[in-house]
Structures are given as structure tokens and as C-alpha cells.
Write a protein that holds these residues in place. Structure first.
Motif, mmCIF file in Angstrom:
data_model
loop_
_atom_site.group_PDB
_atom_site.id
_atom_site.type_symbol
_atom_site.label_atom_id
_atom_site.label_comp_id
_atom_site.label_asym_id
_atom_site.label_seq_id
_atom_site.Cartn_x
_atom_site.Cartn_y
_atom_site.Cartn_z
ATOM 1 N N SER A 187 59.335 -70.497 -27.438
ATOM 2 C CA SER A 187 60.232 -70.436 -28.590
ATOM 3 C C SER A 187 60.847 -71.810 -28.849
ATOM 4 O O SER A 187 61.150 -72.163 -29.977
ATOM 5 C CB SER A 187 61.357 -69.430 -28.338
ATOM 6 O OG SER A 187 60.833 -68.197 -27.932
ATOM 7 N N PHE A 188 61.086 -72.561 -27.778
ATOM 8 C CA PHE A 188 61.676 -73.894 -27.861
ATOM 9 C C PHE A 188 62.915 -73.894 -28.758
ATOM 10 O O PHE A 188 63.039 -74.712 -29.673
ATOM 11 C CB PHE A 188 60.628 -74.920 -28.321
ATOM 12 C CG PHE A 188 59.395 -74.890 -27.462
ATOM 13 C CD1 PHE A 188 59.411 -75.440 -26.189
ATOM 14 C CD2 PHE A 188 58.228 -74.257 -27.896
ATOM 15 C CE1 PHE A 188 58.282 -75.391 -25.370
ATOM 16 C CE2 PHE A 188 57.098 -74.202 -27.085
ATOM 17 C CZ PHE A 188 57.132 -74.767 -25.821
ATOM 18 N N ASP A 189 63.832 -72.973 -28.446
ATOM 19 C CA ASP A 189 65.018 -72.732 -29.295
ATOM 20 C C ASP A 189 66.294 -73.090 -28.522
ATOM 21 O O ASP A 189 67.072 -72.187 -28.216
ATOM 22 C CB ASP A 189 65.025 -71.254 -29.725
ATOM 23 C CG ASP A 189 66.106 -70.941 -30.743
ATOM 24 O OD1 ASP A 189 66.515 -71.846 -31.484
ATOM 25 O OD2 ASP A 189 66.553 -69.777 -30.779
ATOM 26 N N PRO A 190 66.555 -74.362 -28.229
ATOM 27 C CA PRO A 190 65.785 -75.567 -28.539
ATOM 28 C C PRO A 190 64.961 -76.040 -27.328
ATOM 29 O O PRO A 190 65.061 -75.440 -26.257
ATOM 30 C CB PRO A 190 66.913 -76.587 -28.801
ATOM 31 C CG PRO A 190 67.954 -76.208 -27.787
ATOM 32 C CD PRO A 190 67.892 -74.705 -27.678
ATOM 33 N N ILE A 191 64.176 -77.114 -27.542
ATOM 34 C CA ILE A 191 63.461 -77.748 -26.425
ATOM 35 C C ILE A 191 64.485 -78.291 -25.418
ATOM 36 O O ILE A 191 65.555 -78.764 -25.799
ATOM 37 C CB ILE A 191 62.530 -78.883 -26.904
ATOM 38 C CG1 ILE A 191 61.808 -79.506 -25.701
ATOM 39 C CG2 ILE A 191 63.255 -79.924 -27.751
ATOM 40 C CD1 ILE A 191 60.813 -80.597 -26.003
ATOM 41 N N THR A 192 64.143 -78.188 -24.136
ATOM 42 C CA THR A 192 65.023 -78.696 -23.067
ATOM 43 C C THR A 192 64.275 -79.742 -22.232
ATOM 44 O O THR A 192 63.068 -79.926 -22.393
ATOM 45 C CB THR A 192 65.451 -77.565 -22.104
ATOM 46 O OG1 THR A 192 64.286 -77.132 -21.380
ATOM 47 C CG2 THR A 192 66.065 -76.386 -22.850
ATOM 48 N N SER B 51 74.101 -82.055 -24.116
ATOM 49 C CA SER B 51 73.214 -83.227 -23.985
ATOM 50 C C SER B 51 72.607 -83.420 -22.587
ATOM 51 O O SER B 51 71.492 -83.930 -22.494
ATOM 52 C CB SER B 51 73.903 -84.498 -24.473
ATOM 53 O OG SER B 51 75.049 -84.752 -23.717
ATOM 54 N N PRO B 52 73.269 -83.013 -21.482
ATOM 55 C CA PRO B 52 72.609 -83.189 -20.178
ATOM 56 C C PRO B 52 71.322 -82.376 -20.021
ATOM 57 O O PRO B 52 70.539 -82.644 -19.114
ATOM 58 C CB PRO B 52 73.652 -82.695 -19.169
ATOM 59 C CG PRO B 52 74.956 -82.700 -19.877
ATOM 60 C CD PRO B 52 74.638 -82.466 -21.328
ATOM 61 N N PHE B 53 71.110 -81.396 -20.882
ATOM 62 C CA PHE B 53 69.980 -80.472 -20.725
ATOM 63 C C PHE B 53 68.860 -80.713 -21.729
ATOM 64 O O PHE B 53 67.833 -80.049 -21.705
ATOM 65 C CB PHE B 53 70.475 -79.025 -20.843
ATOM 66 C CG PHE B 53 71.684 -78.760 -20.000
ATOM 67 C CD1 PHE B 53 71.588 -78.792 -18.613
ATOM 68 C CD2 PHE B 53 72.922 -78.522 -20.577
ATOM 69 C CE1 PHE B 53 72.702 -78.589 -17.814
ATOM 70 C CE2 PHE B 53 74.042 -78.312 -19.785
ATOM 71 C CZ PHE B 53 73.936 -78.349 -18.403
ATOM 72 N N ILE C 29 66.393 -86.661 -28.675
ATOM 73 C CA ILE C 29 66.959 -85.867 -29.766
ATOM 74 C C ILE C 29 68.449 -85.609 -29.573
ATOM 75 O O ILE C 29 68.963 -85.663 -28.453
ATOM 76 C CB ILE C 29 66.236 -84.512 -29.954
ATOM 77 C CG1 ILE C 29 66.341 -83.631 -28.690
ATOM 78 C CG2 ILE C 29 64.773 -84.726 -30.326
ATOM 79 C CD1 ILE C 29 65.959 -82.188 -28.912
ATOM 80 N N THR C 30 69.143 -85.343 -30.693
ATOM 81 C CA THR C 30 70.509 -84.842 -30.622
ATOM 82 C C THR C 30 70.547 -83.554 -31.426
ATOM 83 O O THR C 30 69.975 -83.477 -32.513
ATOM 84 C CB THR C 30 71.533 -85.848 -31.224
ATOM 85 O OG1 THR C 30 70.939 -86.451 -32.355
ATOM 86 C CG2 THR C 30 71.923 -86.904 -30.214
#
Ligand code: ADP
Length: 151
Positions: A9-14, A142-144, A149-150
Motif C-alpha cells: 500500500s505504501f501509505d506512506p513509504i517508510t 521524519s525518523p521513519f 521525501i517530506t
């Protein structure tokens, strides 16, 4: 030509997803990161947004392309001539779930093989679900998330 699909799903990518793709790269000629679209499911981010982030993270990586599909993952793989699926395993719960799915995909997908990567310890606590919870609680995710990307 060894073609692999990394579905999700990449909701979101990590960072966890990125690490799996990076580790899989030497094994395959081509990796297609494919977002499975399920109309029954509610996503936090739009398909377009998730595709854009994936493209940004793997910009310049010639073996990687980004796509999306509806319906069964196994049918999608057969359609595009991919012989392999890539999945990540973080823990025993992932294993139990993935084991059955991979056995089914092997039948439905006509000998489609799933290649599993055990999560690196520094990423095994990361999931898109946790990231979405942090975002909803207005925390800093942001650490994950990959540096490129932001959210
Ligand atoms: P799905 O909805 O199919 O589970 P996800 O986008 O959540 O899609 O995950 C896609 C794949 O990435 C799955 O195989 C999942 O196990 C793997 N994955 C997710 N997070 C990590 C992580 N932190 N480390 C390793 N693999 C991961």
C-alpha cells in the motif's frame, strides 16, 4: 530476465520499505514497486501522492519502476511477466500471514515465487500504520521516512 514485484500500500513509504528494495536490487534485473489499489480500503494518502513519493525515493535507480494495479497481485505479476514477489518480514505475525499468501500466490500465479527479506533490526519496529498514527497525532514522522521525501 529476473523481474520482481514489490507489492504494497505504501501509505506512506517508510525506511523499512526502502531498505527491502535496496537489499533486493542485486538479486533482480528489474523491480516494480506496485501499489495495490483496493476500492474497499481507505487510504490516508492519495494514489498519486504515494506514487510520487516512491518515484522520488528511487529516482536515478534504473532497475526500479513504480506502478499500480487492481485485482489479484498474482494476476498482475503474470500479466507483466514477473516471476518473483518481494515481501518483508518483521516478526512472527508477518510470517504467519505471508506464508499463506505466498502459498496461494504460488498456485494462482503459476509458480510465482515469493522472496522474503527479514527486516533489519533498526527497521523492524517501523510500519506505515505507526507512521499514520504519528501524523494523525501531529507528531514528527521524519525518523521513519526516507530522507528524500517530506510528508
Ligand atoms: P501491505 O498493505 O501489503 O502490508 P505495506 O505497504 O504495509 O503493504 O507493506 C509492503 C511490504 O513491506 C510488506 O511485505 C511488509 O511486510 C513490508 N514491510 C513494511 N514495513 C517493513 C519494515 N519496517 N521492514 C521490513 N519490511 C517491511
Amino acid at each position: 530476465m529476473k523481474i520482481a514485484v514489490f507489492p504494497g500500500s505504501f501509505d506512506p513509504i517508510t525506511k523499512g520499505h526502502k531498505d527491502i528494495v535496496t537489499r533486493a536490487l542485486p538479486l533482480f534485473d528489474k523491480i516494480i514497486i506496485a501499489i495495490g489499489v483496493n476500492n474497499q480500503k481507505q487510504y490516508l494518502y492519495t494514489l498519486d501522492q504515494r506514487v510520487q513519493w516512491l518515484k522520488k525515493v528511487f529516482e536515478g535507480e534504473e532497475k526500479v519502476t513504480v506502478d499500480h494495479f487492481e485485482g489479484l497481485t498474482a494476476h498482475y505479476c503474470n500479466r507483466i511477466n514477473a516471476g518473483y514477489l518481494i515481501r518483508g518480514l518483521r516478526n512472527a505475525a508477518d510470517f504467519d500471514y505471508e506464508k499463506t499468501i505466498s502459498q496461494l500466490n504460488n498456485i494462482v500465479g503459476h509458480d510465482l515465487e515469493t522472496v522474503f527479506f527479514i527486516s533489519r533490526p533498526q527497521y523492524s519496529h517501523i510500519s506505515s500504520t505507526i507512521v499514520r498514527e504519528i501524523i494523525k497525532g501531529e507528531g514528527d514522522a521524519s525518523p521513519f521516512i526516507p530522507q528524500e521525501i517530506t510528508l
